[in-house]
Write a protein that holds these residues in place. Structure first.
Motif, PDB file in Angstrom:
ATOM      1  N   PRO A  88      55.303  38.276  50.784  1.00 39.18           N
ATOM      2  CA  PRO A  88      55.909  38.725  49.417  1.00 39.18           C
ATOM      3  C   PRO A  88      56.134  40.360  49.240  1.00 39.18           C
ATOM      4  N   VAL A  89      57.073  40.589  48.477  1.00 38.40           N
ATOM      5  CA  VAL A  89      57.708  41.942  48.001  1.00 38.40           C
ATOM      6  C   VAL A  89      57.503  42.100  46.600  1.00 38.40           C
ATOM      7  N   ASN A  90      57.191  43.329  46.430  1.00 36.02           N
ATOM      8  CA  ASN A  90      57.057  43.798  44.954  1.00 36.02           C
ATOM      9  C   ASN A  90      58.134  44.545  44.330  1.00 36.02           C
ATOM     10  N   ILE A  91      58.945  44.653  43.370  1.00 38.97           N
ATOM     11  CA  ILE A  91      60.024  45.073  43.237  1.00 38.97           C
ATOM     12  C   ILE A  91      59.928  45.806  41.788  1.00 38.97           C
ATOM     13  N   TRP A  92      60.058  47.038  41.670  1.00 38.51           N
ATOM     14  CA  TRP A  92      60.279  47.637  40.405  1.00 38.51           C
ATOM     15  C   TRP A  92      61.595  48.049  40.019  1.00 38.51           C
ATOM     16  N   PHE A  93      62.129  47.072  39.017  1.00 33.77           N
ATOM     17  CA  PHE A  93      63.572  47.264  38.417  1.00 33.77           C
ATOM     18  C   PHE A  93      63.987  47.843  37.089  1.00 33.77           C
ATOM     19  N   TRP A  94      64.819  48.784  37.127  1.00 30.59           N
ATOM     20  CA  TRP A  94      65.252  49.273  35.899  1.00 30.59           C
ATOM     21  C   TRP A  94      66.598  49.189  35.505  1.00 30.59           C
ATOM     22  N   LYS A  95      67.067  48.964  34.342  1.00 31.90           N
ATOM     23  CA  LYS A  95      68.421  48.627  33.780  1.00 31.90           C
ATOM     24  C   LYS A  95      68.774  49.579  32.834  1.00 31.90           C
ATOM     25  N   ASN A  96      69.731  50.226  32.526  1.00 33.25           N
ATOM     26  CA  ASN A  96      70.322  51.323  31.507  1.00 33.25           C
ATOM     27  C   ASN A  96      70.183  50.885  30.262  1.00 33.25           C
ATOM     28  N   LYS A  97      70.566  49.540  30.195  1.00 32.08           N
ATOM     29  CA  LYS A  97      70.962  49.116  28.524  1.00 32.08           C
ATOM     30  C   LYS A  97      69.603  48.315  27.868  1.00 32.08           C
ATOM     31  N   ALA A 149      65.296  42.363  52.375  1.00 31.43           N
ATOM     32  CA  ALA A 149      66.105  41.447  51.481  1.00 31.43           C
ATOM     33  C   ALA A 149      65.451  40.469  50.811  1.00 31.43           C
ATOM     34  N   HIS A 150      64.497  40.962  49.863  1.00 30.97           N
ATOM     35  CA  HIS A 150      63.881  40.220  48.948  1.00 30.97           C
ATOM     36  C   HIS A 150      62.818  39.521  49.737  1.00 30.97           C
ATOM     37  N   GLY A 151      62.454  39.925  50.749  1.00 30.35           N
ATOM     38  CA  GLY A 151      61.287  39.312  51.643  1.00 30.35           C
ATOM     39  C   GLY A 151      61.878  37.864  52.444  1.00 30.35           C
ATOM     40  N   GLN A 152      63.052  37.753  52.478  1.00 28.11           N
ATOM     41  CA  GLN A 152      63.526  36.447  53.077  1.00 28.11           C
ATOM     42  C   GLN A 152      62.959  36.337  54.507  1.00 28.11           C
ATOM     43  N   PRO A 153      62.419  35.009  55.116  1.00 27.82           N
ATOM     44  CA  PRO A 153      62.087  34.910  56.692  1.00 27.82           C
ATOM     45  C   PRO A 153      63.483  35.043  57.332  1.00 27.82           C
ATOM     46  N   MET A 154      63.294  35.835  58.254  1.00 27.00           N
ATOM     47  CA  MET A 154      64.496  36.141  59.485  1.00 27.00           C
ATOM     48  C   MET A 154      64.104  36.487  60.875  1.00 27.00           C
ATOM     49  N   LEU A 155      64.810  35.717  61.868  1.00 28.96           N
ATOM     50  CA  LEU A 155      64.300  35.882  62.962  1.00 28.96           C
ATOM     51  C   LEU A 155      62.875  35.949  63.389  1.00 28.96           C
ATOM     52  N   ASP A 193      58.478  44.617  36.328  1.00 26.23           N
ATOM     53  CA  ASP A 193      57.732  44.395  37.631  1.00 26.23           C
ATOM     54  C   ASP A 193      57.828  42.896  38.035  1.00 26.23           C
ATOM     55  N   MET A 194      58.464  42.901  39.255  1.00 28.80           N
ATOM     56  CA  MET A 194      58.821  41.585  39.856  1.00 28.80           C
ATOM     57  C   MET A 194      58.316  41.530  41.320  1.00 28.80           C
ATOM     58  N   ASN A 195      58.428  40.055  41.518  1.00 24.99           N
ATOM     59  CA  ASN A 195      57.883  39.672  42.932  1.00 24.99           C
ATOM     60  C   ASN A 195      59.046  38.585  43.633  1.00 24.99           C
ATOM     61  N   ALA A 196      59.156  38.597  44.660  1.00 21.10           N
ATOM     62  CA  ALA A 196      60.132  37.663  45.533  1.00 21.10           C
ATOM     63  C   ALA A 196      59.384  37.317  46.743  1.00 21.10           C
ATOM     64  N   LYS A 197      59.750  36.142  47.249  1.00 22.90           N
ATOM     65  CA  LYS A 197      59.282  35.716  48.733  1.00 22.90           C
ATOM     66  C   LYS A 197      60.545  35.124  49.481  1.00 22.90           C
ATOM     67  N   GLY A 198      61.460  35.573  49.238  1.00 26.13           N
ATOM     68  CA  GLY A 198      62.918  35.120  50.020  1.00 26.13           C
ATOM     69  C   GLY A 198      63.979  35.201  48.965  1.00 26.13           C
ATOM     70  N   PHE A 199      65.258  34.890  49.338  1.00 26.56           N
ATOM     71  CA  PHE A 199      66.456  34.831  48.430  1.00 26.56           C
ATOM     72  C   PHE A 199      66.172  33.713  47.586  1.00 26.56           C
ATOM     73  N   GLY A 200      66.461  33.895  46.001  1.00 25.77           N
ATOM     74  CA  GLY A 200      66.237  32.991  45.062  1.00 25.77           C
ATOM     75  C   GLY A 200      64.944  32.823  44.439  1.00 25.77           C
ATOM     76  N   THR A 201      64.162  33.430  44.983  1.00 24.22           N
ATOM     77  CA  THR A 201      62.803  33.349  44.449  1.00 24.22           C
ATOM     78  C   THR A 201      62.203  34.604  43.561  1.00 24.22           C
ATOM     79  N   LEU A 202      63.275  35.528  43.153  1.00 20.76           N
ATOM     80  CA  LEU A 202      62.836  36.488  42.508  1.00 20.76           C
ATOM     81  C   LEU A 202      62.590  36.119  40.965  1.00 20.76           C
TER      82      LEU A 202
END
Length: 277
Positions: free
Chosen positions: A139-148, A127-133, A154-163
């Motif tokens: 960090p995580v590397n996210i490859w995102f595609w949208k139809n429109k 879940a976006h690299g969120q620290p849990m337990l 090419d994105m990064n996140a280190k927890g919720f709200g950091t994308l």
């Protein structure tokens, strides 16, 4: 005492059995690992980065992964359209392409899909690299595609709200919709010059991968049903790009066969000497 012919037959059967066990054992281990992973098949001639319907995809083994509503972060969703995704992958030693296929009753501008990878050695939550337990954050590397937009981000996140999107964009994507099914192919070089932000794919090594899908349909009030954190997600699974062919197994098998034959030869000679004495 058993006749010499009977003993020779037993020795020969034992030798063949050992060699067969070695060969079958190697295949069994490999198959068990691949059953829970996306295997990027090594090919020649370049990967089909712009064609989700290319014939080359038939050479890539499919793997199916379950999807479920995202429930780890606020603005949760209780039901999602996409229940599973079928994933294939190919690489040519330089580039990798990952094909994600899933059922969606309608084609909408806000339909979207994403791949997620861990970056480096930290064990991030899917879940976006969120620290849990006991799980360390990103960090995580996210490859995102949208139809429109018809392109990848090419994105990064280190927890919720950091994308956030990267300054450099190394990923490409192409989506095709037909007969209630999306096929989206993501592509990128196996390695980049941004090891702190991008997943680095080394052939032969297992890495972690997860998937996300958004059905871009709208409800009766004109609001998107799935958006942002309201999406279908998977947990972490394995990804591995095939390494170049390794023929060392054949060499070891040949050595084992030679040793077995040598042992049989020595034993038979001793048996013959015993009979002639």
């Amino acid at each position: 005492m058993k006749p010499a012919n009977q003993i020779r037959g037993q020795v020969l059967r034992v030798g063949i059995g050992v060699l067969t066990a070695i060969m079958i054992g190697g295949v069994t281990i490999g198959s068990a690992q691949e059953s829970v992973s996306v295997r990027a098949t090594l090919m020649t001639g370049g990967v089909p980065v712009d064609d989700p319907n290319a014939a080359a995809w038939s050479s890539a083994p499919p793997a199916t992964f379950p999807m479920s509503p995202q429930v780890h972060w606020q603005n949760r969703i209780q039901e999602v359209t996409v229940k599973d995704v079928i994933v294939r992958a190919l690489h040519d030693g330089k580039q990798v392409a990952v094909l994600v296929e899933y059922a969606d009753p309608t084609q909408d501008p806000d339909d979207a899909a994403a791949l997620e990878f861990m970056v480096g050695d930290k064990k991030a939550h899917f879940a976006h690299g969120q620290p849990m337990l006991q799980v360390e954050g990103g960090p995580v590397n996210i490859w995102f595609w949208k139809n429109k937009t018809a392109k990848a981000v090419d994105m990064n996140a280190k927890g919720f709200g950091t994308l956030k999107a990267q300054e450099h964009q190394d990923v490409k994507a192409k989506g095709v919709y037909s007969n209630g099914t999306w096929k989206v192919v993501f592509s990128r070089d196996l390695s980049t010059g941004h090891a702190e932000e991008d997943v680095q794919i080394t052939p032969g090594q297992f890495i972690s991968i997860a998937f996300a899908v958004w059905d871009g349909r709208k409800d009766g009030a004109g609001d998107l049903v799935e958006k942002g954190s309201q999406k279908a997600v998977s947990s972490w699974w394995y990804f591995r790009a095939d390494a170049p062919p390794d023929y060392s197994g054949y060499m070891y098998a040949a050595i084992a066969a030679a040793l077995a034959l040598g042992f049989q030869f020595v034993l038979i000679r001793k048996l013959k000497k015993g009979q002639s004495a």
